[in-house]
Design an enzyme around this catalytic site. Sequence first.
Site, mmCIF file in Angstrom:
data_model
loop_
_atom_site.group_PDB
_atom_site.id
_atom_site.type_symbol
_atom_site.label_atom_id
_atom_site.label_comp_id
_atom_site.label_asym_id
_atom_site.label_seq_id
_atom_site.Cartn_x
_atom_site.Cartn_y
_atom_site.Cartn_z
ATOM 1 N N ARG A 12 -10.085 63.920 72.993
ATOM 2 C CA ARG A 12 -10.324 63.644 74.416
ATOM 3 C C ARG A 12 -11.756 63.141 74.615
ATOM 4 N NH1 ARG A 12 -5.681 64.759 74.366
ATOM 5 N NH2 ARG A 12 -4.454 66.171 75.653
ATOM 6 N N GLY A 42 -34.996 56.475 89.509
ATOM 7 C CA GLY A 42 -33.869 57.422 89.504
ATOM 8 C C GLY A 42 -34.344 58.807 89.921
ATOM 9 N N ASP A 89 -34.068 61.654 81.297
ATOM 10 C CA ASP A 89 -33.887 61.199 79.912
ATOM 11 C C ASP A 89 -34.974 61.671 78.956
ATOM 12 O OD1 ASP A 89 -31.611 59.843 80.569
ATOM 13 O OD2 ASP A 89 -32.625 57.950 80.942
#
Length: 785
Positions: free
Chosen positions: A292, A25, A166
């Site tokens: 939300r 990634g 991460d």
Amino acid sequence: MDHQPKFFENLSGAGKAIAVLTSGGDAQGMNAAVRAVVRMGIYVNAKVYFIYEGYQGMVDGGDNIVEVSWESVSSILQVGGTVIGSARCKPFRTREGRLQAAFNLVQRGITNLCVIGGDGSLTGANLFREEWSGLLEELAQKGKIDAEAVKKYAYLNIVGMVGSIDNDFCGTDMTIGTDSALHRIIEVVDAIMTTAQSHQRTFVLEVMGRHCGYLALVSALACGADWVFIPEYPPEEGWEDSMCVKLSENRARKKRLNIIIVAEGAIDCHNKPITSEKVKDLVVQRLGFDTRVTILGHVQRGGTPSAFDRILASRMGVEAVLALLEATPDTPACVVSLSGNQAVRLPLMECVQMTQEVQKAMDEGRFLEAVRLRGRSFENNLNTYKLLSHKKPDAELPKTNFNVAVLNVGAPAAGMNAAVRAAVRVGMTEGHKIFAVIDGFEGFARGKIKEISWGDVGGWTGQGGSILGTKRTLPAKYLEKIADQMRTNNINALMVIGGFEAFESCVQLQEARASFEEFRVPMCVVPATISNNVPGTDYSLGADTALNAIVETCDRIKQSASGTKRRVFIIETMGGYCGYLANMGALAAGADAAYIFEEQFDIRELQANVEHLTEKMKTSIQRGLVLRNENCNENYTTDFIYQLYSEEGKGVFDCRKNVLGHMQQGGAPSPFDRNFGTKISAKAMQWISKKLKETYRKGAGKVFANTDDSVCLLGMRRRNLVFQPVAELKSETDFVHRIPKEQWWLKLRPLMKILAKYKTSYDVSDSGQLEHVAMLPKEAETGAI
């Protein structure tokens, strides 16, 4: 231990070929690492190659493996992602694929590989290295290479750098890209907070982190979220009830906004996923709150890298090249990591194994072990979050009858409010009454003191400046009045959050103890100033936010020159006599020079810089950037340097100047400053509690602290947070220029020069030793956030 500096001049890369690739990634900052590898490689006379599209490019060969020049990496420092591409590669997982890759490398004489990626990419690189001699023999048997090549290219050296948003790799405190991803998350949270408060809404925010909760945990700390779900620390049975009770309590306290952060890999204690939708449905059904969901997705990977990531990646890239130059056939493949404030080399497979251990512990339900294996920094974040996010009922809190005053001193700095919030909440948890002092020691003398409660500091982490108000006034001229106020309000301890003035204030108060017994109480300084000039600490609160403001402006300025050929910008930064902002800003923005007070310069150096820029204008890179610290030299002012460059550069380039001024002091605090402020302040308050217990005299019914170690500054030193008596720090301080006599970042100064194509000496005494993951200091409370 005094060591003789060891310089790398004798490390030559002549005859060596280094290739750099990015795999897995993408992450912001990868380009800064690529740039550093290329320029450092060329600097030591090695040949440097790009491998495009990761391992796929290595297997495909051809145009995917290209020799590069100095100019190939110009203008990529501020670009997110990776300019050389990244791809998942199935063929490389097979022996045939690796055989083809080895053939492609040998054809170009490449035996040094720098891999920037996650643990999968680095594991693949290690396997490739272990198989290398066998692959070469097989190629020789097939007649693809001769025996001479097998002998000549017998060993493959590998150095890894971890690029992953991460922060899921063990052995390093920060991976390249993590800080930038936090910037994206916090930008979104700050934006959501304003809209949610208008409507009394609950927001469930999903962030990345399939196997690692770092981003979720740190962003929860940085915005004071009500609840956080992470894979390493599942909530206890019945969490649904606990969470709903907490949300309704907060709403009852007139809190208009609730924020819940969910890592995409969050699970419950039975290893079942906890999704953002599930959390939303629960809140709506049980509480009827307007709720939300926002899923951040790939926004977190995108955008321009933060100053921290650029500096981290540049340091790691240079260290990676040094590691390759020093590698021998017996050296294990290593990964360049960050421990506290130091670049270290660790055996790659030790780190990979430990990273896999974390996953194994989680799969087997050993969650406490998983948190421990993630490292000290992760554990500290989790403990601090638990301490600050949930107020215990008053009946459960201890009562100490101690009163602690908190104040800000000096110029405002981002992160001060986060520090005050942590101090108030941790102080209350410890059972003390906390008093806020308005407007520093000036306000103290005037009696501007009031008790402050848990709810009063809600939502403070994201606020810039100083909500309490701050003044530069030192206490010396108000000693009597301050002593009166301390007696009147029965203040038993002081926490002073601020810059050089905060340090100086505590020195003055300690010296006044002989005359005023009111000052015989524990005092702690939490360093907060954009200048980063406080003795006893490598980092001060606010400096990271200021650095990001400088770098952002430099990016815009550089961009403005892209349409105008041949232009040099001279930019003045703040910092008093401390060159930290100018030097680190120059490193992060890819400047050509930085003038600072700590490194004296004369007209000959200015002339050499002009000539250097004149040469640069003959290449395809036709712009220059020069930073100048505001007090670097009283005669060579920004105007003088601008006029000199304009005159000497006539006909070759034109000049523009820019004084950044107070924009460096403003703005919302960066994630680093929010978290550093929160953690350092929590630790300072715990130290104050300990000192109060130690110095309380039951018989007299009062606190009596009169030793040097009861007035301390809490600073980040290399790898640890340390409490140092201000009396001892006096000898390390240049009071005239308000800077520490020794500053760690001056060691990074040659990096900026090397990456700007100057010949220089670089002390590598600290690098070169391969450490072991298990040996990293367990106590390290790192500068990683």
